[in-house]
Motif scaffolding. Structure first.
Motif, PDB file in Angstrom:
ATOM      1  N   LYS A  49       0.804  -1.293  -0.049  1.00  0.00           N
ATOM      2  CA  LYS A  49      -0.015  -0.101   0.040  1.00  0.00           C
ATOM      3  C   LYS A  49       0.969   1.282  -0.139  1.00  0.00           C
ATOM      4  N   HIS A  50       0.413   2.309  -0.915  1.00  0.00           N
ATOM      5  CA  HIS A  50       1.349   3.432  -0.836  1.00  0.00           C
ATOM      6  C   HIS A  50       0.926   4.450   0.119  1.00  0.00           C
ATOM      7  N   TYR A  51       1.750   5.082   0.817  1.00  0.00           N
ATOM      8  CA  TYR A  51       1.540   6.114   1.783  1.00  0.00           C
ATOM      9  C   TYR A  51       0.711   7.037   1.400  1.00  0.00           C
ATOM     10  N   ARG A  52       0.717   7.337   0.254  1.00  0.00           N
ATOM     11  CA  ARG A  52      -0.465   8.449  -0.360  1.00  0.00           C
ATOM     12  C   ARG A  52      -1.881   8.183   0.002  1.00  0.00           C
ATOM     13  N   GLU A  53      -2.215   6.796   0.253  1.00  0.00           N
ATOM     14  CA  GLU A  53      -3.420   6.336   0.307  1.00  0.00           C
ATOM     15  C   GLU A  53      -3.596   6.201   2.036  1.00  0.00           C
ATOM     16  N   MET A  54      -2.894   6.804   2.776  1.00  0.00           N
ATOM     17  CA  MET A  54      -2.575   6.552   4.082  1.00  0.00           C
ATOM     18  C   MET A  54      -2.614   7.937   4.859  1.00  0.00           C
ATOM     19  N   ALA A  55      -2.077   8.949   4.116  1.00  0.00           N
ATOM     20  CA  ALA A  55      -1.398  10.026   4.953  1.00  0.00           C
ATOM     21  C   ALA A  55      -2.809  11.180   4.988  1.00  0.00           C
ATOM     22  N   PHE A  56      -3.385  11.108   6.318  1.00  0.00           N
ATOM     23  CA  PHE A  56      -4.677  12.033   6.523  1.00  0.00           C
ATOM     24  C   PHE A  56      -4.339  12.969   7.829  1.00  0.00           C
ATOM     25  N   MET A  57      -4.187  14.191   7.386  1.00  0.00           N
ATOM     26  CA  MET A  57      -3.656  15.015   8.543  1.00  0.00           C
ATOM     27  C   MET A  57      -4.876  15.850   9.052  1.00  0.00           C
ATOM     28  N   GLY A  58      -4.654  16.135  10.245  1.00  0.00           N
ATOM     29  CA  GLY A  58      -5.952  16.865  11.018  1.00  0.00           C
ATOM     30  C   GLY A  58      -7.214  16.045  11.316  1.00  0.00           C
ATOM     31  N   PHE A  59      -7.915  16.793  12.117  1.00  0.00           N
ATOM     32  CA  PHE A  59      -8.954  16.001  13.038  1.00  0.00           C
ATOM     33  C   PHE A  59     -10.141  15.767  11.694  1.00  0.00           C
ATOM     34  N   ILE A  60     -10.629  16.719  10.985  1.00  0.00           N
ATOM     35  CA  ILE A  60     -11.708  16.576  10.031  1.00  0.00           C
ATOM     36  C   ILE A  60     -11.426  15.695   9.012  1.00  0.00           C
ATOM     37  N   PRO A  61     -10.104  15.727   8.178  1.00  0.00           N
ATOM     38  CA  PRO A  61      -9.732  14.709   7.282  1.00  0.00           C
ATOM     39  C   PRO A  61      -9.730  13.416   7.933  1.00  0.00           C
ATOM     40  N   ARG A 202       3.188  21.354   3.346  1.00  0.00           N
ATOM     41  CA  ARG A 202       1.916  21.147   3.125  1.00  0.00           C
ATOM     42  C   ARG A 202       1.061  22.474   2.555  1.00  0.00           C
ATOM     43  N   LYS A 203       0.082  22.528   1.861  1.00  0.00           N
ATOM     44  CA  LYS A 203      -0.668  23.453   1.340  1.00  0.00           C
ATOM     45  C   LYS A 203      -1.106  24.575   2.466  1.00  0.00           C
ATOM     46  N   GLN A 204      -1.554  24.162   3.497  1.00  0.00           N
ATOM     47  CA  GLN A 204      -2.144  24.994   4.464  1.00  0.00           C
ATOM     48  C   GLN A 204      -0.759  25.695   5.179  1.00  0.00           C
ATOM     49  N   GLU A 205       0.252  24.962   5.328  1.00  0.00           N
ATOM     50  CA  GLU A 205       1.386  25.511   5.778  1.00  0.00           C
ATOM     51  C   GLU A 205       1.883  26.951   4.943  1.00  0.00           C
ATOM     52  N   ILE A 206       2.030  26.295   3.725  1.00  0.00           N
ATOM     53  CA  ILE A 206       2.394  27.365   2.747  1.00  0.00           C
ATOM     54  C   ILE A 206       1.525  28.568   2.748  1.00  0.00           C
ATOM     55  N   LYS A 207       0.153  28.219   2.704  1.00  0.00           N
ATOM     56  CA  LYS A 207      -0.701  29.393   2.687  1.00  0.00           C
ATOM     57  C   LYS A 207      -0.539  30.148   3.838  1.00  0.00           C
ATOM     58  N   ASP A 208      -0.395  29.714   4.918  1.00  0.00           N
ATOM     59  CA  ASP A 208      -0.231  30.690   6.125  1.00  0.00           C
ATOM     60  C   ASP A 208       0.919  31.513   6.324  1.00  0.00           C
ATOM     61  N   LYS A 287       3.063  30.110  11.754  1.00  0.00           N
ATOM     62  CA  LYS A 287       1.680  30.886  12.240  1.00  0.00           C
ATOM     63  C   LYS A 287       0.794  29.736  12.590  1.00  0.00           C
ATOM     64  N   THR A 288       0.269  30.220  13.401  1.00  0.00           N
ATOM     65  CA  THR A 288      -0.813  29.337  14.156  1.00  0.00           C
ATOM     66  C   THR A 288      -2.178  30.113  14.537  1.00  0.00           C
ATOM     67  N   PRO A 289      -3.033  29.253  14.295  1.00  0.00           N
ATOM     68  CA  PRO A 289      -4.662  29.783  14.587  1.00  0.00           C
ATOM     69  C   PRO A 289      -4.660  30.039  16.119  1.00  0.00           C
ATOM     70  N   VAL A 290      -5.643  30.893  16.562  1.00  0.00           N
ATOM     71  CA  VAL A 290      -5.426  31.483  17.912  1.00  0.00           C
ATOM     72  C   VAL A 290      -4.231  31.478  18.482  1.00  0.00           C
ATOM     73  N   PRO A 291      -3.491  32.471  18.216  1.00  0.00           N
ATOM     74  CA  PRO A 291      -2.041  32.583  18.502  1.00  0.00           C
ATOM     75  C   PRO A 291      -2.056  32.834  20.400  1.00  0.00           C
ATOM     76  N   GLN A 292      -2.931  33.439  20.774  1.00  0.00           N
ATOM     77  CA  GLN A 292      -2.769  33.647  22.310  1.00  0.00           C
ATOM     78  C   GLN A 292      -3.181  32.323  22.971  1.00  0.00           C
ATOM     79  N   LEU A 293      -3.979  31.563  22.440  1.00  0.00           N
ATOM     80  CA  LEU A 293      -4.408  30.312  23.176  1.00  0.00           C
ATOM     81  C   LEU A 293      -3.058  29.289  22.907  1.00  0.00           C
ATOM     82  N   VAL A 294      -2.594  29.247  21.795  1.00  0.00           N
ATOM     83  CA  VAL A 294      -1.431  28.404  21.557  1.00  0.00           C
ATOM     84  C   VAL A 294      -0.172  28.791  22.480  1.00  0.00           C
ATOM     85  N   ARG A 295       0.049  29.947  22.714  1.00  0.00           N
ATOM     86  CA  ARG A 295       1.156  30.664  23.352  1.00  0.00           C
ATOM     87  C   ARG A 295       0.908  29.973  24.779  1.00  0.00           C
TER      88      ARG A 295
END
Length: 381
Positions: A49-61, A202-208, A287-295
């Motif tokens: 099995k190729h890892y492309r069929e396994m790599a899901f990142m983040g809660f929703i995906p 990752r696209k999200q990292e690049i976008k942020d 960059k992170t979402p909700v920066p104060q909370l992350v800190r």
């Protein structure tokens, strides 16, 4: 002997392929079967099995792909039982691999080796229970993990060296292109020094991260800005950020770019270590979402003091880490100014890099791990 390897992402594919090549040198009769990727396939054996069929990142995906994840897990368990390898070698990817380990441990006598120990020192430290219960031998690529696993949790671990250090060493031994040759070949300005941007894979990292990184780099005059494009990301995705800008991009040349860069802006991850080992002063920014909370979480919940591998290995701040509430264009630009040539912070950082290289040592990780694995397996037979 028969080796069954399980990998869940591109970095694992790279490290596992090197391990397989080293195993074959120690054990010429080695047979491989694996959940992995293209690089492992090039070494030889059977890709299940190729890892492309396994790599899901983040809660929703992950939630949306649960049936696929369970199907992959079931297939993996069954395939191991059918093939009956001499050892199962897990490579990073803890969420999947620790479940497989538990199943194999409770249903068979097959030894389980973990190459590239799960980063439970950063989060999910409770996983030490699963590791103690299900893993026969643990192999680490980060020297500070020895104190964590052996000192804190009384679980033996083998530090085998660091693959990134190996890769940088090999690059330095063979790469001979001059600054002029590199810039001319890539259509860059040979009269201007380079600020390198490593904005994640990752696209999200690049976008942020990429737009603020470009803005901060532009506040430093007299330099050209060059982005290291991630091989897995299409040029069309980068174009939305680069069109109309003064930023150039090179792909599949990250080490070459860094070797000619004066300074770099880098998102966290292995890239921070690669940049340090190539002796390029850097600012780590993320960059992170909700920066104060992350800190707040970082200060009061997380068990680590740093986010970059450079600082984690040194156990002190060598590179500035501008993330969460510290991720602002003025702060990034200011930190960048402070590591330009003729600034005191630059020489101090380079000395810190030398300390990190010393701590990593000069062991060749894949070779060292392979020799140790075969030796341990021969004892069991």
């Amino acid at each position: 002997m028969r080796y069954y390897l399980i990998v869940g992402e591109a970095s694992g594919d790279l490290h596992a392929s090197h391990l397989m090549m080293s195993l074959r040198k120690v054990d010429p009769a080695a047979e491989f079967r694996f959940f992995g990727g293209d690089l492992m396939q090039q070494v030889g054996g059977t890709l299940v099995k190729h890892y492309r069929e396994m790599a899901f990142m983040g809660f929703i995906p992950v939630l949306m792909n649960l049936p696929t994840i369970y199907r992959n897990m079931k297939q993996c368990k069954q395939d191991i039982l059918t093939w009956q390898p001499d050892v199962v070698i897990l490579v990073d990817y803890a969420s999947f691999n620790l479940k497989i380990a538990h199943y194999i441990k409770t249903h068979t006598d097959i030894p389980i080796f973990y190459y590239i120990a799960p980063k439970i020192w950063a989060w999910k430290e409770y996983r030490i229970k699963s590791i103690k219960r299900d893993i026969n031998e643990l192999f680490s690529i980060l020297p500070f993990e020895v104190a964590f696993f052996e000192g804190k949790h009384h679980f033996p671990i083998h530090y085998v060296g660091n693959p990134t250090a190996d890769e940088v060493r090999q690059f330095n031994e063979t790469y001979a292109e001059s600054f002029d040759e590199f810039t001319v070949r890539n259509g860059l300005d040979r009269h201007k020094p380079i600020i390198a941007l490593l904005a994640g894979s990752r696209k999200q990292e690049i976008k942020d991260n990429l737009p603020p990184m470009i803005e901060a780099a532009n506040k430093v005059s007299g330099y050209q800005i060059v982005l290291a494009g991630a091989p897995s990301i299409d040029d069309s995705y980068y174009n939305r950020f680069l069109l109309g800008s003064n930023v150039s991009m090179v792909k599949k040349q990250t080490y070459a770019l860094l070797s000619h860069a004066t300074v770099a802006l880098v998102t966290s991850g292995t890239a921070t270590l690669e940049t340090a080992l190539l002796n390029v002063p850097q600012v780590v920014c993320y960059k992170t979402p909700v920066p104060q909370l992350v800190r707040f979480a970082f200060n009061h919940v997380m068990t680590v003091k740093y986010i970059s591998l450079v600082n984690l290995i040194a156990d002190k701040e060598i590179v500035p880490e501008l993330f969460a509430d510290r991720f602002t264009v003025p702060q990034i630009a200011d930190a960048l100014q402070q590591i330009l040539p003729n600034h005191a912070n630059r020489s101090k950082m380079l000395q810190g890099y030398a300390d990190v290289a010393h701590l990593l040592g000069d062991k060749i990780a894949s070779k060292n791990a392979a020799q140790l694995m075969v030796k341990l397996l021969q004892r069991k037979h």
